[in-house]
Scaffold this motif. Structure first.
Motif, PDB file in Angstrom:
ATOM      1  N   ARG A 139      29.825 -20.994  -5.424  1.00  0.00           N
ATOM      2  CA  ARG A 139      31.033 -21.585  -4.975  1.00  0.00           C
ATOM      3  C   ARG A 139      32.253 -20.960  -5.674  1.00  0.00           C
ATOM      4  O   ARG A 139      33.401 -20.617  -4.917  1.00  0.00           O
ATOM      5  CB  ARG A 139      31.136 -22.975  -5.361  1.00  0.00           C
ATOM      6  CG  ARG A 139      30.282 -23.969  -4.619  1.00  0.00           C
ATOM      7  CD  ARG A 139      30.230 -23.705  -3.014  1.00  0.00           C
ATOM      8  NE  ARG A 139      29.443 -25.017  -2.420  1.00  0.00           N
ATOM      9  CZ  ARG A 139      28.143 -24.985  -2.222  1.00  0.00           C
ATOM     10  NH1 ARG A 139      27.535 -24.087  -2.514  1.00  0.00           N
ATOM     11  NH2 ARG A 139      27.831 -25.903  -1.327  1.00  0.00           N
ATOM     12  N   VAL A 140      31.994 -20.794  -6.929  1.00  0.00           N
ATOM     13  CA  VAL A 140      33.393 -19.789  -7.526  1.00  0.00           C
ATOM     14  C   VAL A 140      33.574 -18.525  -6.892  1.00  0.00           C
ATOM     15  O   VAL A 140      34.769 -18.059  -6.752  1.00  0.00           O
ATOM     16  CB  VAL A 140      32.987 -19.693  -9.085  1.00  0.00           C
ATOM     17  CG1 VAL A 140      34.136 -18.819  -9.872  1.00  0.00           C
ATOM     18  CG2 VAL A 140      32.887 -21.094  -9.613  1.00  0.00           C
ATOM     19  N   ARG A 141      32.453 -17.826  -6.591  1.00  0.00           N
ATOM     20  CA  ARG A 141      32.595 -16.424  -6.188  1.00  0.00           C
ATOM     21  C   ARG A 141      33.241 -16.466  -4.690  1.00  0.00           C
ATOM     22  O   ARG A 141      34.161 -15.681  -4.525  1.00  0.00           O
ATOM     23  CB  ARG A 141      31.145 -15.723  -5.998  1.00  0.00           C
ATOM     24  CG  ARG A 141      30.653 -15.061  -7.433  1.00  0.00           C
ATOM     25  CD  ARG A 141      29.547 -14.146  -7.081  1.00  0.00           C
ATOM     26  NE  ARG A 141      29.188 -13.293  -8.187  1.00  0.00           N
ATOM     27  CZ  ARG A 141      29.676 -12.217  -8.477  1.00  0.00           C
ATOM     28  NH1 ARG A 141      30.519 -11.643  -7.602  1.00  0.00           N
ATOM     29  NH2 ARG A 141      29.312 -11.533  -9.694  1.00  0.00           N
ATOM     30  N   ALA A 142      33.087 -17.442  -4.043  1.00  0.00           N
ATOM     31  CA  ALA A 142      33.512 -17.658  -2.695  1.00  0.00           C
ATOM     32  C   ALA A 142      34.970 -18.058  -2.893  1.00  0.00           C
ATOM     33  O   ALA A 142      35.841 -17.566  -2.042  1.00  0.00           O
ATOM     34  CB  ALA A 142      32.680 -18.702  -1.908  1.00  0.00           C
ATOM     35  N   GLY A 143      35.537 -18.959  -3.835  1.00  0.00           N
ATOM     36  CA  GLY A 143      36.686 -19.340  -3.976  1.00  0.00           C
ATOM     37  C   GLY A 143      37.538 -17.918  -4.488  1.00  0.00           C
ATOM     38  O   GLY A 143      38.823 -17.906  -3.921  1.00  0.00           O
ATOM     39  N   ILE A 144      37.158 -17.086  -5.350  1.00  0.00           N
ATOM     40  CA  ILE A 144      37.865 -16.022  -5.942  1.00  0.00           C
ATOM     41  C   ILE A 144      37.783 -15.021  -4.772  1.00  0.00           C
ATOM     42  O   ILE A 144      38.935 -14.271  -4.427  1.00  0.00           O
ATOM     43  CB  ILE A 144      36.998 -15.464  -6.782  1.00  0.00           C
ATOM     44  CG1 ILE A 144      37.082 -16.307  -8.271  1.00  0.00           C
ATOM     45  CG2 ILE A 144      37.726 -13.925  -7.290  1.00  0.00           C
ATOM     46  CD1 ILE A 144      36.204 -15.781  -9.284  1.00  0.00           C
ATOM     47  N   GLU A 145      36.941 -15.101  -3.760  1.00  0.00           N
ATOM     48  CA  GLU A 145      37.047 -14.082  -2.544  1.00  0.00           C
ATOM     49  C   GLU A 145      38.137 -14.364  -1.645  1.00  0.00           C
ATOM     50  O   GLU A 145      38.959 -13.790  -1.098  1.00  0.00           O
ATOM     51  CB  GLU A 145      35.642 -13.954  -1.873  1.00  0.00           C
ATOM     52  CG  GLU A 145      35.656 -12.985  -0.835  1.00  0.00           C
ATOM     53  CD  GLU A 145      34.319 -12.821   0.195  1.00  0.00           C
ATOM     54  OE1 GLU A 145      34.130 -12.563   1.163  1.00  0.00           O
ATOM     55  OE2 GLU A 145      33.408 -13.430  -0.656  1.00  0.00           O
ATOM     56  N   ALA A 146      38.132 -15.964  -1.556  1.00  0.00           N
ATOM     57  CA  ALA A 146      39.182 -16.364  -0.805  1.00  0.00           C
ATOM     58  C   ALA A 146      40.562 -16.256  -1.158  1.00  0.00           C
ATOM     59  O   ALA A 146      41.718 -16.080  -0.578  1.00  0.00           O
ATOM     60  CB  ALA A 146      38.979 -17.874  -0.339  1.00  0.00           C
TER      61      ALA A 146
END
Length: 216
Positions: A139-146
């Protein structure tokens, strides 16, 4: 059979940590999760934390300790930690679950390294966090990618978490000498100060690995 005060303290602080994690993750799922899928996933992880609490509570009772009295010694310290590190949003909550809780629990995992095998096995069982770690990292990696700007903010948050967690661990150990002795005994041979320094170096190394996994 009565167990040593250090072992009772270790199981008690872990029991309250797991109970607190259950309550906090349930609250985060309700108030911060951005979707029903996230709410359901975090709620499932919270249920696992409560199951761990029950295992520790039952073992304390088997050892002749009163679980409530044993945990009460750690309520102020752990509640203060959570009050000082209340997340402002979903990504902060996930970083706290993975990084902040992770290093705090590593502290107690080290204390259990040379205990009687059944106690060590129980501690290992309740500190298994593959599902929680995978959930937080994804979830954190996806949040940073976004939102790439989130990375710097979360890195600062993680530094604060680790500082607060190590401070909490030191305060708990100072207040409970029997627990502190488990930490010293778990560290490599040497003087007490040297042992504790090596212990914190080990904790810091594990923290750095978590930060790398998050990409921050």
């Amino acid at each position: 059979m009565k167990e040593s005060p250090g072992v009772v303290d270790l199981l008690a602080v872990l029991a309250y940590a797991e109970l607190s994690a259950y309550a906090r993750m349930t609250e985060d799922a309700t108030t911060l999760a951005p979707s029903l899928a996230d709410r359901a996933a975090l709620s499932e992880l919270a249920v696992a934390e409560y199951a761990h609490f029950r295992l520790l509570r039952d073992r304390l009772a088997e050892l002749g300790a009163d679980p409530g009295e044993a945990m009460a010694r750690f309520v102020a310290a752990l509640d203060a930690w959570h009050a000082q590190t209340r997340p402002a949003d979903w990504l902060q909550a996930l970083v706290k679950t993975y990084v902040g809780d992770g290093i705090a629990l590593d502290f107690y995992r080290e204390a259990a390294r040379h205990l009687e095998p059944s106690i060590g096995k129980l501690v290992d069982e309740v500190l298994v966090d593959e599902a929680r770690s995978r959930f937080a990292v994804e979830r954190v990696r996806a949040g940073i990618e976004a939102d790439p700007t989130a990375g710097g903010r979360l890195a600062l948050w993680a530094r604060r978490l680790v500082g607060e967690a190590l401070s909490q661990g030191q305060q708990v150990a100072a207040a409970r000498p029997e627990l502190a002795m488990l930490l010293v005994e778990s560290a490599p041979a040497g003087g007490e100060t040297s042992d504790i320094s090596r212990l914190f170096a080990t904790l810091t190394e594990a923290h750095n690995k978590r930060m790398a996994a998050l990409g921050i």
